[in-house]
Design a protein around this motif. Structure first.
Motif, mmCIF file in Angstrom:
data_model
loop_
_atom_site.group_PDB
_atom_site.id
_atom_site.type_symbol
_atom_site.label_atom_id
_atom_site.label_comp_id
_atom_site.label_asym_id
_atom_site.label_seq_id
_atom_site.Cartn_x
_atom_site.Cartn_y
_atom_site.Cartn_z
ATOM 1 N N ASP A 188 -5.242 3.345 -3.666
ATOM 2 C CA ASP A 188 -4.999 4.776 -3.872
ATOM 3 C C ASP A 188 -6.121 5.657 -3.347
ATOM 4 O O ASP A 188 -6.173 6.851 -3.649
ATOM 5 C CB ASP A 188 -4.764 5.066 -5.357
ATOM 6 C CG ASP A 188 -5.935 4.625 -6.236
ATOM 7 O OD1 ASP A 188 -6.858 3.958 -5.719
ATOM 8 O OD2 ASP A 188 -5.913 4.927 -7.445
ATOM 9 N N VAL A 189 -7.024 5.097 -2.536
ATOM 10 C CA VAL A 189 -8.109 5.874 -1.947
ATOM 11 C C VAL A 189 -7.857 5.982 -0.442
ATOM 12 O O VAL A 189 -7.831 4.966 0.256
ATOM 13 C CB VAL A 189 -9.479 5.216 -2.205
ATOM 14 C CG1 VAL A 189 -10.590 6.063 -1.585
ATOM 15 C CG2 VAL A 189 -9.719 5.025 -3.696
ATOM 16 N N PRO A 190 -7.654 7.172 0.085
ATOM 17 C CA PRO A 190 -7.363 7.321 1.526
ATOM 18 C C PRO A 190 -8.464 6.716 2.390
ATOM 19 O O PRO A 190 -9.658 6.921 2.150
ATOM 20 C CB PRO A 190 -7.285 8.837 1.714
ATOM 21 C CG PRO A 190 -6.907 9.364 0.355
ATOM 22 C CD PRO A 190 -7.593 8.463 -0.630
ATOM 23 N N GLN A 196 -9.497 3.737 2.592
ATOM 24 C CA GLN A 196 -10.217 2.602 2.009
ATOM 25 C C GLN A 196 -9.223 1.627 1.375
ATOM 26 O O GLN A 196 -8.078 1.967 1.088
ATOM 27 C CB GLN A 196 -11.211 3.074 0.950
ATOM 28 C CG GLN A 196 -12.297 3.992 1.475
ATOM 29 C CD GLN A 196 -13.292 4.370 0.394
ATOM 30 O OE1 GLN A 196 -13.564 3.603 -0.518
ATOM 31 N NE2 GLN A 196 -13.840 5.578 0.509
ATOM 32 N N GLY A 197 -9.702 0.404 1.162
ATOM 33 C CA GLY A 197 -8.880 -0.600 0.504
ATOM 34 C C GLY A 197 -8.066 -1.427 1.479
ATOM 35 O O GLY A 197 -8.217 -1.331 2.696
ATOM 36 N N ARG A 206 0.821 -1.212 0.000
ATOM 37 C CA ARG A 206 0.000 0.000 0.000
ATOM 38 C C ARG A 206 0.854 1.261 0.000
ATOM 39 O O ARG A 206 0.581 2.209 -0.736
ATOM 40 C CB ARG A 206 -0.931 -0.013 1.213
ATOM 41 C CG ARG A 206 -1.893 1.176 1.210
ATOM 42 C CD ARG A 206 -2.856 1.179 2.387
ATOM 43 N NE ARG A 206 -3.750 2.319 2.262
ATOM 44 C CZ ARG A 206 -4.923 2.317 1.650
ATOM 45 N NH1 ARG A 206 -5.361 1.193 1.100
ATOM 46 N NH2 ARG A 206 -5.661 3.405 1.571
ATOM 47 N N GLY A 227 -13.057 -3.100 -7.474
ATOM 48 C CA GLY A 227 -12.726 -1.712 -7.205
ATOM 49 C C GLY A 227 -12.463 -1.427 -5.745
ATOM 50 O O GLY A 227 -11.711 -0.503 -5.412
ATOM 51 N N ASN A 228 -13.037 -2.232 -4.840
ATOM 52 C CA ASN A 228 -12.847 -1.970 -3.409
ATOM 53 C C ASN A 228 -11.471 -2.426 -2.908
ATOM 54 O O ASN A 228 -11.157 -2.258 -1.734
ATOM 55 C CB ASN A 228 -13.965 -2.598 -2.574
ATOM 56 C CG ASN A 228 -14.164 -4.081 -2.861
ATOM 57 O OD1 ASN A 228 -13.223 -4.809 -3.156
ATOM 58 N ND2 ASN A 228 -15.416 -4.532 -2.773
ATOM 59 N N GLU A 229 -10.651 -3.018 -3.793
ATOM 60 C CA GLU A 229 -9.316 -3.458 -3.395
ATOM 61 C C GLU A 229 -8.219 -2.517 -3.916
ATOM 62 O O GLU A 229 -7.040 -2.865 -3.929
ATOM 63 C CB GLU A 229 -9.080 -4.891 -3.863
ATOM 64 C CG GLU A 229 -9.976 -5.891 -3.124
ATOM 65 C CD GLU A 229 -9.803 -7.326 -3.567
ATOM 66 O OE1 GLU A 229 -10.431 -8.197 -2.964
ATOM 67 O OE2 GLU A 229 -9.037 -7.572 -4.533
ATOM 68 N N ARG A 230 -8.608 -1.323 -4.339
ATOM 69 C CA ARG A 230 -7.622 -0.314 -4.732
ATOM 70 C C ARG A 230 -6.878 0.199 -3.503
ATOM 71 O O ARG A 230 -7.398 0.183 -2.386
ATOM 72 C CB ARG A 230 -8.315 0.849 -5.441
ATOM 73 C CG ARG A 230 -8.942 0.477 -6.764
ATOM 74 C CD ARG A 230 -9.789 1.610 -7.304
ATOM 75 N NE ARG A 230 -9.064 2.883 -7.380
ATOM 76 C CZ ARG A 230 -9.608 4.020 -7.763
ATOM 77 N NH1 ARG A 230 -10.903 4.063 -8.086
ATOM 78 N NH2 ARG A 230 -8.882 5.121 -7.832
ATOM 79 N N GLN A 275 -12.088 -0.005 5.562
ATOM 80 C CA GLN A 275 -13.460 0.461 5.831
ATOM 81 C C GLN A 275 -14.364 -0.635 6.391
ATOM 82 O O GLN A 275 -15.557 -0.407 6.598
ATOM 83 C CB GLN A 275 -14.096 1.013 4.548
ATOM 84 C CG GLN A 275 -14.348 -0.010 3.451
ATOM 85 C CD GLN A 275 -13.215 -0.124 2.463
ATOM 86 O OE1 GLN A 275 -12.054 0.051 2.823
ATOM 87 N NE2 GLN A 275 -13.533 -0.389 1.201
#
Length: 364
Positions: free
Chosen positions: A180-182, A184-185, A150, A175-178, A214
């Motif tokens: 680059d989203v603060p 999340q992931g 990460r 998409g929920n395994e990215r 999350q």
């Protein structure tokens, strides 16, 4: 260059002069343990030397193993992130019979490479952290899972490679395994650890080690992909035991509907809690890829996969259980039982050994 190295995992009655390694003697055969439908009997344990080398690479940091019954080939993937040698897996020959499991490192060392044919770097968004491996007999390809990184911007990935490790494809990820989203992931260190093919080969199942950022404390996501296209079809929540540091280490397929999940948690005494649970996705659970599913699981309403404890490794009475991360079915035994192999990740640390455990399994 080391051409061949033979290591034996033996029953208590067997001793090998070739290596001097054998399980400690016990009075009579060990009694089976396990839950309804499963009878596990210890065949033996052995510790591989921490400095064992083959083909110019250390056989260490083993995080994935897979046995191909057609060829007798056992593949072992190392979690070495190209720090000591290029990311790689080893091929060996595995035979089980007459109370002895023989592992011969004779098949070569196979670097895992990027699309341009170069090795994966040790750092950066293109870094690989190999954690699981499976051979797809239908395509002749190897599937392997990278936990990602990460902090470096490297997302978890399931990739297909040739039998020699050359890149073929990367399977799409939900998409929920990215990464680059603060907020999340996947957590740092919580990427892919489990990987298996369904009994008919039509699905590829992967599991994260820890919950998404999350999702709260215990629900780990397992994703089922179409083998042909790689597209994610379904994703389910699996509830971990509430132990510090506990996570999913591996998956194996039992039959058309059942899977075994290996959970591993470090213990304060230096050992590990390692347990095998049975799950059956056909019994019903919320598909977390559906439009109606909650985006975050913390505090949400959803149905998790049902799990059932079938083996606590402590019940095998083998002493200290190491950091077991690799799990694979082995050859069928002469009496019709299946063999099951578990291999530890020694962290590629100094002279720390690699623990190999061989178990006979009677299914009913």
């Amino acid at each position: 260059m080391l051409k061949r190295r033979t290591v034996l995992v033996a029953t208590a009655a067997a001793v090998t002069a070739a290596t001097g390694l054998a399980a400690p003697a016990v009075a009579g055969p060990p009694a089976p343990v396990g839950a309804s439908g499963y009878a596990f009997t210890l065949l033996g344990t052995v510790n591989l030397p921490g400095q064992l080398s083959y083909g110019g690479s250390r056989v260490a940091g083993i995080t994935g193993a897979d046995y191909d019954p057609a060829s007798g080939t056992l593949r072992l993937v190392s979690a070495d992130r190209s720090n000591r040698a290029p990311a790689r897996f080893f091929s060996a020959q595995l035979t089980v019979g007459s109370g002895v499991c023989a592992l011969r490192l004779v098949g070569g060392v196979h670097p895992l490479t990027r699309p341009d044919g170069t090795p994966y770097p040790a750092t950066g968004p293109d870094a690989a952290d190999p954690q699981a491996i499976r051979y797809d007999a239908a395509s002749g390809r190897v599937l392997w899972a990278s936990a990602g990184d990460r902090a470096a911007g490297a997302a978890p990935a399931v990739r297909a490679a040739t039998a020699n490790g050359a890149f073929v494809a990367e399977l799409p990820r939900p998409g929920n395994e990215r990464v680059d989203v603060p907020g999340q992931g996947p957590q740092a260190g919580g990427g892919y650890r489990g990987l298996t093919l369904s009994a008919d080969g039509s699905f590829v199942a992967s599991a994260l080690r820890w919950p998404l950022l999350q999702d709260g404390a215990t629900p780990v996501r397992m994703t089922f992909r179409d083998s042909a296209s790689g597209e994610p079809l379904a994703q389910f929540a699996y509830q971990l035991d509430a132990l510090p540091g506990n996570g999913v280490a591996e998956l194996v397929t039992v039959d058309e509907s059942r899977y075994l999940v290996l959970e591993q948690a470090p213990l304060p005494n230096g050992g590990n809690s390692v347990r095998l649970y049975e799950i059956d996705p056909s019994l019903g659970a919320t598909n977390l890829l559906s439009e109606e599913a909650p985006a975050a699981l913390a505090g949400a309403d959803y149905l998790s996969l049902q799990k059932r404890l079938v083996l606590d490794l402590a019940d095998l009475r083998i002493g200290t259980v190491q950091n077991l991360q690799a799990l694979t079915w082995g050859p069928e035994l002469p009496d019709g039982r299946r063999s099951l192999l578990l291999v530890s990740d020694n962290g590629s640390v100094g002279n720390r050994s690699t623990q190999v455990i061989a178990v006979a399994v009677a299914l009913s």
